[in-house]
Scaffold this motif. Structure first.
Motif, mmCIF file in Angstrom:
data_model
loop_
_atom_site.group_PDB
_atom_site.id
_atom_site.type_symbol
_atom_site.label_atom_id
_atom_site.label_comp_id
_atom_site.label_asym_id
_atom_site.label_seq_id
_atom_site.Cartn_x
_atom_site.Cartn_y
_atom_site.Cartn_z
ATOM 1 N N ALA A 14 -31.379 19.162 -31.977
ATOM 2 C CA ALA A 14 -31.695 17.834 -32.549
ATOM 3 C C ALA A 14 -32.325 18.149 -33.974
ATOM 4 N N GLY A 15 -33.168 18.749 -34.054
ATOM 5 C CA GLY A 15 -34.022 19.282 -35.277
ATOM 6 C C GLY A 15 -33.032 19.688 -36.471
ATOM 7 N N VAL A 16 -32.291 20.525 -36.144
ATOM 8 C CA VAL A 16 -31.186 21.130 -36.982
ATOM 9 C C VAL A 16 -30.277 20.117 -37.337
ATOM 10 N N ALA A 17 -29.877 19.278 -36.736
ATOM 11 C CA ALA A 17 -28.973 18.150 -37.044
ATOM 12 C C ALA A 17 -29.534 17.012 -37.859
ATOM 13 N N LEU A 18 -30.995 16.811 -37.529
ATOM 14 C CA LEU A 18 -31.682 16.030 -38.485
ATOM 15 C C LEU A 18 -31.716 16.574 -40.058
ATOM 16 N N LEU A 19 -32.162 17.771 -39.923
ATOM 17 C CA LEU A 19 -32.118 18.597 -41.406
ATOM 18 C C LEU A 19 -30.829 18.571 -42.107
ATOM 19 N N ARG A 24 -27.759 16.590 -46.162
ATOM 20 C CA ARG A 24 -26.239 16.542 -46.171
ATOM 21 C C ARG A 24 -25.711 17.936 -46.416
ATOM 22 N N LEU A 25 -25.841 18.806 -45.493
ATOM 23 C CA LEU A 25 -25.280 20.308 -45.676
ATOM 24 C C LEU A 25 -23.951 20.559 -44.746
ATOM 25 N N ALA A 26 -23.991 20.783 -43.739
ATOM 26 C CA ALA A 26 -22.546 20.995 -43.094
ATOM 27 C C ALA A 26 -21.780 19.905 -42.422
ATOM 28 N N GLY A 27 -22.484 19.229 -41.434
ATOM 29 C CA GLY A 27 -21.769 18.166 -40.706
ATOM 30 C C GLY A 27 -21.710 16.995 -41.414
ATOM 31 N N THR A 29 -21.194 16.755 -44.681
ATOM 32 C CA THR A 29 -20.182 16.548 -45.654
ATOM 33 C C THR A 29 -18.859 16.974 -45.024
ATOM 34 N N SER A 30 -18.516 17.708 -43.972
ATOM 35 C CA SER A 30 -17.254 18.040 -43.655
ATOM 36 C C SER A 30 -17.428 18.060 -41.887
ATOM 37 N N PRO A 31 -17.466 16.874 -41.281
ATOM 38 C CA PRO A 31 -17.936 16.769 -39.803
ATOM 39 C C PRO A 31 -16.737 17.431 -38.966
ATOM 40 N N GLY A 32 -15.531 17.169 -39.299
ATOM 41 C CA GLY A 32 -14.542 17.972 -38.606
ATOM 42 C C GLY A 32 -14.560 19.354 -38.575
ATOM 43 N N ARG A 33 -14.532 19.934 -39.825
ATOM 44 C CA ARG A 33 -14.759 21.325 -40.006
ATOM 45 C C ARG A 33 -15.875 21.898 -39.260
ATOM 46 N N THR A 34 -16.993 21.046 -39.446
ATOM 47 C CA THR A 34 -18.064 21.818 -38.606
ATOM 48 C C THR A 34 -18.059 21.720 -37.109
ATOM 49 N N VAL A 35 -17.544 20.679 -36.438
ATOM 50 C CA VAL A 35 -17.301 20.706 -35.187
ATOM 51 C C VAL A 35 -16.244 21.722 -34.627
ATOM 52 N N ALA A 36 -15.353 21.821 -35.583
ATOM 53 C CA ALA A 36 -14.270 22.783 -35.288
ATOM 54 C C ALA A 36 -14.933 24.062 -35.323
ATOM 55 N N ALA A 37 -15.531 24.752 -36.331
ATOM 56 C CA ALA A 37 -16.172 26.074 -36.587
ATOM 57 C C ALA A 37 -17.110 26.129 -35.419
ATOM 58 N N THR A 38 -17.872 25.117 -35.074
ATOM 59 C CA THR A 38 -18.916 25.460 -33.747
ATOM 60 C C THR A 38 -18.087 25.682 -32.769
ATOM 61 N N CYS A 87 -24.242 28.817 -33.315
ATOM 62 C CA CYS A 87 -23.019 28.454 -34.368
ATOM 63 C C CYS A 87 -23.196 27.283 -35.208
ATOM 64 N N TYR A 88 -23.953 26.344 -34.711
ATOM 65 C CA TYR A 88 -24.344 25.167 -35.743
ATOM 66 C C TYR A 88 -25.207 25.621 -36.629
ATOM 67 N N LEU A 89 -26.216 26.193 -36.227
ATOM 68 C CA LEU A 89 -27.385 26.758 -36.870
ATOM 69 C C LEU A 89 -26.910 27.613 -37.963
ATOM 70 N N ALA A 90 -26.098 28.568 -37.730
ATOM 71 C CA ALA A 90 -25.583 29.542 -38.754
ATOM 72 C C ALA A 90 -24.586 28.596 -39.888
ATOM 73 N N LEU A 91 -23.844 27.580 -39.598
ATOM 74 C CA LEU A 91 -23.208 26.882 -40.524
ATOM 75 C C LEU A 91 -24.301 26.077 -41.198
ATOM 76 N N VAL A 92 -25.194 25.439 -40.764
ATOM 77 C CA VAL A 92 -26.397 24.782 -41.737
ATOM 78 C C VAL A 92 -26.865 25.752 -42.499
ATOM 79 N N LEU A 93 -27.408 26.977 -42.233
ATOM 80 C CA LEU A 93 -28.117 27.929 -42.865
ATOM 81 C C LEU A 93 -27.145 28.343 -44.063
#
Length: 115
Positions: A14-19, A24-27, A29-38, A87-93
Motif C-alpha cells: 500500500a505504501g508503494v502504491a501511494l508513492l 505518477r510513476l508506473a501504475g 501512467t500505464s496501469p495495464g502494463r504495470t499489472v501485466a508486468a507484475t 515485482c511492483y516495487l521494481a517497476l516503481v523504482l
C-alpha cells in the motif's frame, strides 16, 4: 502472531502504491502494463520457486509470523503476495529512476544550451 508477515507485506504494498499514485510513476501512467508486468514477473518467480522446491533447495521454515496456510508443500500463501510486491516495487523504482535520469539529462541540455 500469525499473519504479521502478510500484514507487513500488504502495508508495504500500500505504501508503494501511494508513492506510485502521488508521483505518477508506473501504475498511474500505464496501469495495464504495470499489472501485466507484475503478473508475469510473479508467475515467473513462482515457477522458479516450484523448481527450487522440487529440487529441495527451497524449504519453508517454521515461523509464528506466517499465517499457516500453504498453497503447496513449502509454499506459504505469503510467497505469491511477496513476489507480486517485489515485482511492483521494481517497476516503481525503475520508473522513478527513468524519471530522474530524464530530468538530469534535461537539466544538462539546458545548461549546455546556455553556454
Amino acid at each position: 502472531m500469525p499473519g504479521l508477515y502478510l500484514a507487513a507485506i500488504l502495508v508495504s504494498f500500500a505504501g508503494v502504491a501511494l508513492l506510485d499514485a502521488r508521483f505518477r510513476l508506473a501504475g498511474a501512467t500505464s496501469p495495464g502494463r504495470t499489472v501485466a508486468a507484475t503478473a508475469i514477473g510473479t508467475v515467473f518467480f513462482l515457477a522458479w520457486d516450484a523448481v527450487g522446491i522440487a529440487a529441495g533447495v527451497f524449504v519453508k521454515g517454521e515461523s509464528p509470523l506466517l499465517l499457516g496456510v500453504d498453497l503447496a508443500p513449502h509454499l506459504p500463501v505469503e510467497e505469491p503476495v511477496f513476489l507480486a510486491f517485489l515485482c511492483y516495487l521494481a517497476l516503481v523504482l525503475h520508473s522513478a529512476a527513468l524519471r530522474r535520469l530524464a530530468a538530469r539529462a534535461q537539466r544538462r541540455g539546458r545548461s549546455g544550451d546556455a553556454a
